[in-house]
Structures are given as C-alpha cells and as structure tokens.
Motif scaffolding. Structure first.
Motif, short mmCIF file in Angstrom:
data_model
loop_
_atom_site.label_atom_id
_atom_site.label_comp_id
_atom_site.label_asym_id
_atom_site.label_seq_id
_atom_site.Cartn_x
_atom_site.Cartn_y
_atom_site.Cartn_z
N GLY A 96 10.00 -1.11 3.04
CA GLY A 96 10.30 -1.69 1.75
C GLY A 96 11.69 -2.27 1.59
N GLY A 97 12.52 -2.20 2.61
CA GLY A 97 13.90 -2.65 2.46
C GLY A 97 14.11 -4.11 2.85
N ASP A 98 15.35 -4.55 2.63
CA ASP A 98 15.72 -5.93 2.95
C ASP A 98 15.56 -6.24 4.44
OD1 ASP A 98 16.32 -6.52 0.33
OD2 ASP A 98 18.47 -6.09 0.55
N VAL A 99 15.93 -5.30 5.29
CA VAL A 99 15.82 -5.52 6.74
C VAL A 99 14.35 -5.74 7.13
CG1 VAL A 99 16.15 -4.47 9.01
CG2 VAL A 99 17.93 -4.26 7.27
N ALA A 100 13.48 -4.93 6.58
CA ALA A 100 12.04 -5.08 6.88
C ALA A 100 11.53 -6.44 6.41
CB ALA A 100 11.24 -3.96 6.23
N ARG A 101 11.93 -6.87 5.21
CA ARG A 101 11.48 -8.18 4.71
C ARG A 101 11.98 -9.31 5.59
NH1 ARG A 101 12.11 -5.63 -0.18
NH2 ARG A 101 14.21 -6.41 -0.54
N LYS A 102 13.23 -9.24 6.02
CA LYS A 102 13.79 -10.28 6.89
C LYS A 102 13.11 -10.30 8.25
CE LYS A 102 18.24 -10.39 4.59
NZ LYS A 102 19.64 -9.96 4.61
N LEU A 103 12.91 -9.13 8.81
CA LEU A 103 12.23 -9.02 10.10
C LEU A 103 10.81 -9.56 10.01
CD1 LEU A 103 12.23 -7.93 13.03
CD2 LEU A 103 11.43 -5.76 12.10
N TYR A 104 10.10 -9.17 8.95
CA TYR A 104 8.72 -9.60 8.75
C TYR A 104 8.66 -11.13 8.58
CZ TYR A 104 3.93 -9.29 6.95
OH TYR A 104 2.58 -9.43 6.76
N ALA A 105 9.56 -11.69 7.79
CA ALA A 105 9.59 -13.13 7.57
C ALA A 105 9.92 -13.87 8.87
CB ALA A 105 10.61 -13.49 6.49
N THR A 106 10.87 -13.36 9.62
CA THR A 106 11.25 -14.00 10.89
C THR A 106 10.09 -13.97 11.88
OG1 THR A 106 13.57 -13.44 10.55
CG2 THR A 106 12.89 -13.94 12.80
N ALA A 107 9.37 -12.87 11.93
CA ALA A 107 8.20 -12.79 12.80
C ALA A 107 7.20 -13.89 12.44
CB ALA A 107 7.54 -11.41 12.70
N GLY A 108 6.96 -14.08 11.15
CA GLY A 108 6.05 -15.14 10.71
C GLY A 108 6.56 -16.51 11.08
N PHE B 251 1.39 3.39 1.95
CA PHE B 251 2.24 2.23 2.24
C PHE B 251 1.85 1.00 1.44
CE2 PHE B 251 2.21 5.09 5.83
CZ PHE B 251 3.55 5.22 6.13
N GLU B 252 1.01 1.19 0.41
CA GLU B 252 0.50 0.03 -0.32
C GLU B 252 1.61 -0.83 -0.91
OE1 GLU B 252 -2.67 -1.29 -3.77
OE2 GLU B 252 -2.27 0.85 -3.49
N ALA B 253 2.53 -0.25 -1.64
CA ALA B 253 3.56 -1.05 -2.32
C ALA B 253 4.40 -1.87 -1.34
CB ALA B 253 4.44 -0.16 -3.19
N PRO B 254 4.97 -1.26 -0.29
CA PRO B 254 5.77 -2.10 0.62
C PRO B 254 4.94 -3.13 1.38
CG PRO B 254 5.69 0.18 1.41
CD PRO B 254 5.07 0.16 0.05
N LEU B 255 3.70 -2.81 1.72
CA LEU B 255 2.87 -3.80 2.42
C LEU B 255 2.55 -4.98 1.51
CD1 LEU B 255 0.43 -1.57 4.50
CD2 LEU B 255 2.33 -2.97 5.34
N ARG B 256 2.20 -4.69 0.27
CA ARG B 256 1.91 -5.79 -0.66
C ARG B 256 3.17 -6.65 -0.90
NH1 ARG B 256 -3.17 -6.02 -2.53
NH2 ARG B 256 -4.37 -4.08 -2.75
N THR B 257 4.34 -6.03 -0.92
CA THR B 257 5.59 -6.78 -1.07
C THR B 257 5.79 -7.70 0.13
OG1 THR B 257 6.60 -5.05 -2.41
CG2 THR B 257 8.10 -6.58 -1.29
N LEU B 258 5.60 -7.18 1.34
CA LEU B 258 5.75 -8.01 2.54
C LEU B 258 4.75 -9.16 2.55
CD1 LEU B 258 6.29 -5.26 5.27
CD2 LEU B 258 8.01 -6.81 4.30
N LEU B 259 3.51 -8.87 2.20
CA LEU B 259 2.47 -9.91 2.18
C LEU B 259 2.81 -11.01 1.18
CD1 LEU B 259 -0.67 -7.62 2.43
CD2 LEU B 259 0.10 -9.26 4.17
#
Length: 146
Positions: free
Chosen positions: A2-14, A31-39
C-alpha cells in the motif's frame, strides 16, 4: 503493497510490460484495499494472483477471498495462477474437490487469464502425479484444445 514504493514499482513494471505476481499469504481478502489501489493507479500493469488467492486457510474456505478473486475478474488486467493444487485442495492428487472451483475460475476469467503452476519443487511433498496423468482434476474440462 500500500505504500508509495509499491505504487511506483507496480507502475514501472507496467510501463516495462512486466506482470506483477502476488502471493497473498493469509488470504486474498486481507490485501483487497492495497490491490484495488494498485489496479486503479496503474491499469496497464498486469497482476497475477498466485495460489488461487489462498482462498483455503488451515483447511477452511475463506469465502471472502474466493468472492474477491471472482470479483477481480472484472479487471481485465488481472490473471490467476492455479498452482499448488495439493495446498489449496487439502487432499492428495488428483484433488477432485478443485474441479468445480477450476471450472468457476475459467468460466469467470476465461482460459486465457488462468495460468497453471506446479508449485515445484514443493509439489513433491504431496502425492506424486502418476506418469501420463492429466494436469487438471476430472470434471474440470480441458483449458486448452490439443
């Protein structure tokens, strides 16, 4: 997740065209909330949910995790790895109790968004698959025409 690092990593992977796999130990619902945020944040990134979303916990069905797994099929970038049959079923090969679940997953996601995984080498801890045995339980049907 759910953190900024995870969002940046996830976006970069995409951005690089790389899928991201998750192992939601303890059940997907946790893990529903952080997964939905990443999606929502990076819809181009493909997400692979491993081990059927761990909907079976300590021999008990986690109905919230199963429902969420099916619900996430509405996101076209989500895939499911049907792996570790011996862990998910809680019974030895050929895990006949998984046939209806596998059919439901394929019916909800479509065969092109389901991956098969052996969980090797951990699969060796359970009952071995006999030579020439099918890779899906009886009643699940073929995922791919040969």
């Amino acid at each position: 997740l759910g953190g900024d690092v995870a969002r940046k990593l996830y976006a970069t992977a995409g951005d690089l065209g790389m899928p991201v796999g998750v192992m939601c130990f303890g059940g997907l619902a946790r893990f529903e909330a952080p997964l939905r945020t990443l999606l929502a944040h990076s819809p181009r990134t493909k997400l692979v949910i491993d081990h059927w979303g761990f909907y079976l916990q300590k021999g008990n069905e986690d109905k919230e995790s199963w429902k969420l797994l099916l619900d996430l099929a509405g996101q076209p970038q989500v895939y499911v790895k049907a792996s570790a049959f011996m862990r998910v079923a809680g019974e030895p090969y050929p895990a006949p109790s998984l046939a209806p679940r596998l059919k439901e997953l394929v019916g909800t996601y479509g065969a092109s968004r389901i991956m098969w995984g052996s969980d090797f080498p951990y699969a060796l801890l359970g009952e071995p698959m006999p030579p020439g045995a099918p890779s899906v339980p009886d009643g699940a049907g073929a995922l791919v025409e040969y």
